[in-house]
Design an enzyme around this catalytic site. Structure first.
Site, mmCIF file in Angstrom:
data_model
loop_
_atom_site.group_PDB
_atom_site.id
_atom_site.type_symbol
_atom_site.label_atom_id
_atom_site.label_comp_id
_atom_site.label_asym_id
_atom_site.label_seq_id
_atom_site.Cartn_x
_atom_site.Cartn_y
_atom_site.Cartn_z
ATOM 1 N N GLU A 6 0.885 -1.177 0.000
ATOM 2 C CA GLU A 6 0.000 0.000 0.000
ATOM 3 C C GLU A 6 0.914 1.216 0.000
ATOM 4 O O GLU A 6 1.568 1.495 1.013
ATOM 5 C CB GLU A 6 -0.893 0.000 1.253
ATOM 6 C CG GLU A 6 -1.879 -1.141 1.325
ATOM 7 C CD GLU A 6 -3.003 -1.010 0.321
ATOM 8 O OE1 GLU A 6 -3.188 0.084 -0.243
ATOM 9 O OE2 GLU A 6 -3.690 -2.019 0.087
ATOM 10 N N CYS A 64 -2.348 8.836 3.127
ATOM 11 C CA CYS A 64 -2.039 8.331 1.788
ATOM 12 C C CYS A 64 -3.114 8.726 0.780
ATOM 13 O O CYS A 64 -2.814 9.168 -0.317
ATOM 14 C CB CYS A 64 -1.888 6.817 1.825
ATOM 15 S SG CYS A 64 -3.301 5.980 2.539
HETATM 16 P P1 NAP Z 1 8.519 4.934 4.431
HETATM 17 O O1 NAP Z 1 9.710 5.758 4.658
HETATM 18 O O2 NAP Z 1 8.490 4.041 3.250
HETATM 19 O O3 NAP Z 1 8.301 4.087 5.785
HETATM 20 C C1 NAP Z 1 7.234 3.191 5.932
HETATM 21 C C2 NAP Z 1 7.623 2.126 6.952
HETATM 22 O O4 NAP Z 1 8.696 1.343 6.438
HETATM 23 C C3 NAP Z 1 8.133 2.686 8.270
HETATM 24 O O5 NAP Z 1 7.786 1.821 9.309
HETATM 25 C C4 NAP Z 1 9.647 2.689 8.071
HETATM 26 O O6 NAP Z 1 10.336 2.704 9.298
HETATM 27 C C5 NAP Z 1 9.827 1.409 7.306
HETATM 28 N N1 NAP Z 1 11.004 1.340 6.461
HETATM 29 C C6 NAP Z 1 11.835 2.327 6.053
HETATM 30 N N2 NAP Z 1 12.802 1.848 5.253
HETATM 31 C C7 NAP Z 1 12.586 0.518 5.148
HETATM 32 C C8 NAP Z 1 13.249 -0.538 4.444
HETATM 33 N N3 NAP Z 1 14.323 -0.313 3.687
HETATM 34 N N4 NAP Z 1 12.754 -1.788 4.531
HETATM 35 C C9 NAP Z 1 11.665 -2.042 5.276
HETATM 36 N N5 NAP Z 1 10.991 -1.081 5.969
HETATM 37 C C10 NAP Z 1 11.445 0.185 5.903
HETATM 38 O O7 NAP Z 1 7.210 5.811 4.330
HETATM 39 P P2 NAP Z 1 6.831 7.137 5.157
HETATM 40 O O8 NAP Z 1 7.429 8.283 4.473
HETATM 41 O O9 NAP Z 1 7.066 6.960 6.573
HETATM 42 O O10 NAP Z 1 5.241 7.112 4.934
HETATM 43 C C11 NAP Z 1 4.633 7.940 4.029
HETATM 44 C C12 NAP Z 1 4.356 7.238 2.718
HETATM 45 O O11 NAP Z 1 3.498 6.126 2.947
HETATM 46 C C13 NAP Z 1 3.604 8.145 1.773
HETATM 47 O O12 NAP Z 1 4.080 7.967 0.468
HETATM 48 C C14 NAP Z 1 2.171 7.652 1.899
HETATM 49 O O13 NAP Z 1 1.359 7.962 0.796
HETATM 50 C C15 NAP Z 1 2.380 6.192 2.078
HETATM 51 N N6 NAP Z 1 1.213 5.564 2.699
HETATM 52 C C16 NAP Z 1 0.424 4.734 1.949
HETATM 53 C C17 NAP Z 1 -0.723 4.186 2.506
HETATM 54 C C18 NAP Z 1 -1.632 3.289 1.696
HETATM 55 O O14 NAP Z 1 -2.493 2.629 2.281
HETATM 56 N N7 NAP Z 1 -1.493 3.227 0.379
HETATM 57 C C19 NAP Z 1 -1.069 4.473 3.818
HETATM 58 C C20 NAP Z 1 -0.241 5.324 4.560
HETATM 59 C C21 NAP Z 1 0.905 5.863 3.986
HETATM 60 P P3 NAP Z 1 10.885 4.115 9.877
HETATM 61 O O15 NAP Z 1 9.716 5.035 9.954
HETATM 62 O O16 NAP Z 1 11.461 3.726 11.176
HETATM 63 O O17 NAP Z 1 11.911 4.602 8.901
#
Ligand code: NAP
Length: 480
Positions: free
Chosen positions: A249, A283
């Site tokens: 997602e 999101c």
């Molecule tokens: P992110 O940096 O991708 O982080 C998401 C999660 O993954 C966090 O728990 C993060 O931990 C972890 N993570 C980071 N690097 C990783 C890796 N290499 N391998 C595995 N896990 C890893 O995303 P974000 O910036 O926090 O969240 C915002 C994004 O999420 C936006 O693009 C938003 O649109 C999207 N989103 C999508 C949905 C949906 O349902 N489609 C819902 C909510 C958000 P840390 O935070 O500790 O780095």
């Protein structure tokens, strides 16, 4: 707070810690363990064994346990919401709504599990199957890594935990290092409700380390990830090497199309509520506002008036509607994105500045050629207003993005609304509202770079299980 492993509160094996920051105050309010590989190894060994124990629990007992959990969560709405508000900066009333949603999602999946049927295959459909009988059953995949972002730590965890657990999988929950404590609280409640301690754990650590280690580990049968598209693609690449299942997602830059003939007041209300919730860090928030020329100036002025009346401040104050974004560094990114849009021909109507992690609600008159009108997702309270002339142009602008999560259409013309919805490249389209709308039953997920798979009670039980066909060869001809 410590992390939750095998039904116990534990430290990281090397004693490492991460700070938990209150973004509204910019202050450290707690610490959590910074889990090591050794901690992950322990959690995965336990999960492999725990999955077998949990899978053997009859469905009616699983449902009773998960219902008990839902009751326990509901009884603790205030304490969980307070923690979420403190570490995530989300206004307290929105946190409370999210905790209730967590319980509701579990209940909905419990009821779906009761009718999660296999199939009996047609008998005698081929000459070679005379006398045979065959049916399908769903079996769990094994151990899931459940990776959730900071923005909806309790609700997004539930969209995964509930279908994973009700179908007999074990789970290692990996919350964002920015919002770890509410996930720890719900994990403890699952164990207290009766899920075997080995089958569910919650490890805290930096996602780029602990998340990446979990994704690489073959004891993890499947990864369910919510977060950014860049990280999601990396996870898919890693899992593809051993054909382990992923559900993703991801990001969005959702359009809200506002036609001249809409209910103007409702469109305004939907635009504000569809963007402002959780300070724009949702999101499926509407992130591009496509407004038809005939009402464009009036809409910009009315929207500015609405935003000026928003109550901004301490998210712990129940009257506050808009709090900070997750960190002051994230706020700085939003300001840079606003500046980029101005450099690309946008004109500021209001906002454009920040104080610490608080970004002022911002409106930008935006040309359709700017990055923000295409692929630049902004996680903050920013409203790019993009003018259009015709229905065809609105659809073209809406689709000129690599994303396709949700969308919204405002018009009084039902035929035009449905016609537009059919042409939008998105996993959902809300007619009469912002695309910022998600039901637990709804198959929620994205087209294009917004994801892979769907989350929702009508589809996720299938995605979190594997199908086995059992054939009784010759059973109708006197025996096996
Ligand atoms: P992110 O940096 O991708 O982080 C998401 C999660 O993954 C966090 O728990 C993060 O931990 C972890 N993570 C980071 N690097 C990783 C890796 N290499 N391998 C595995 N896990 C890893 O995303 P974000 O910036 O926090 O969240 C915002 C994004 O999420 C936006 O693009 C938003 O649109 C999207 N989103 C999508 C949905 C949906 O349902 N489609 C819902 C909510 C958000 P840390 O935070 O500790 O780095």
């Amino acid at each position: 707070m410590r992390m939750y492993l095998n039904g116990q509160w534990v430290d990281a094996s090397d004693g490492g810690l991460l700070e938990v920051v209150n973004p509204a105050l910019g202050q450290v309010v707690d610490t959590v363990p910074n889990a090591t590989r050794e901690d992950l190894n322990r959690a995965l060994d336990l999960a492999v064994a725990g999955q077998k124990i949990w899978n053997a629990v009859p469905l009616h007992e699983k449902l009773a346990i998960l219902e008990r959990y839902a009751c326990m969560v509901t009884e603790r709405v205030d304490s969980i919401a307070r923690i979420m508000c403190e570490e995530g900066g989300k206004p307290i009333e929105q946190c409370r709504t999210e905790v209730y949603a967590n319980a509701a999602i579990f209940r909905i999946y419990c009821s779906a599990a009761n009718t999660f049927y296999g199939k009996t295959l047609p008998m005698n459909a081929e000459p070679r199957s005379q006398g045979d009988l065959a049916f399908t059953i769903h079996e769990p995949l094994g151990v899931f890594a459940n990776i959730v972002p900071f923005n909806y730590p309790v609700e997004l965890a539930a969209h995964k935990l509930a279908p994973m657990l009700v179908t007999g999988n074990a789970v290692v929950l990996l919350p964002s290092s920015k919002t770890p404590r509410s996930a720890l609280m719900i994990t403890e409640l699952l164990v207290k409700a009766g899920v075997p301690a080995a089958a569910i754990s919650c490890l805290t650590g930096e996602g780029r380390k602990i998340g990446a280690w979990a994704v690489e580990d073959k004891r993890v049968a499947a990864v369910s990830f919510t977060g950014s598209t860049a990280v999601g693609i990396g996870i898919a690449e890693t899992c593809a090497k051993d054909l382990r299942r992923v559900s993703l997602e991801l990001g969005g830059n959702d359009p809200m199309i506002i036609y001249d003939d809409c209910d103007f007041e409702k469109a305004l209300e939907e635009a504000v509520s569809g963007r402002i919730g959780n300070a724009g860090q949702t999101c499926c928030a509407s992130k591009r506002f496509l407004v038809q020329r005939g009402i464009y100036d009036r809409f910009a002025a009315a929207l500015r008036n609405c935003l000026e009346q928003l109550r901004i401040g301490d998210p712990a104050d129940p009257s506050v509607e808009l709090g900070p974004v997750i960190r002051k560094e994230a706020a700085a990114v939003v300001i840079a994105q606003i500046q980029k849009t101005l450099d690309q021909g946008g004109t500021l109507v209001c906002g454009g500045n920040r104080t610490g992690a608080f970004v002022a609600p911002t409106i930008i008159r935006t040309p359709k050629t700017a990055d923000i009108a295409k692929d630049m997702e902004v996680f903050g309270p920013v409203f790019p207003l993009i003018p259009f002339e015709t229905e065809q142009e609105a659809v073209e602008i809406a689709n000129q993005t690599c994303y396709g999560l949700s969308s919204g259409v405002m018009t009084a013309d039902m035929s035009k609304a449905v016609r537009t919805a059919k042409q939008l490249q998105a996993g959902a389209c809300i007619l009469g509202g912002s695309g910022n709308y998600r039901l637990a039953h709804q198959p929620f997920g994205g087209y294009k770079l917004s994801g892979l798979g769907r989350e929702g009670a009508v589809s996720t039980l299938e995605e979190m299980t594997q199908l086995k066909t059992i054939s009784l060869k010759g059973i109708l001809n006197g025996g096996l």
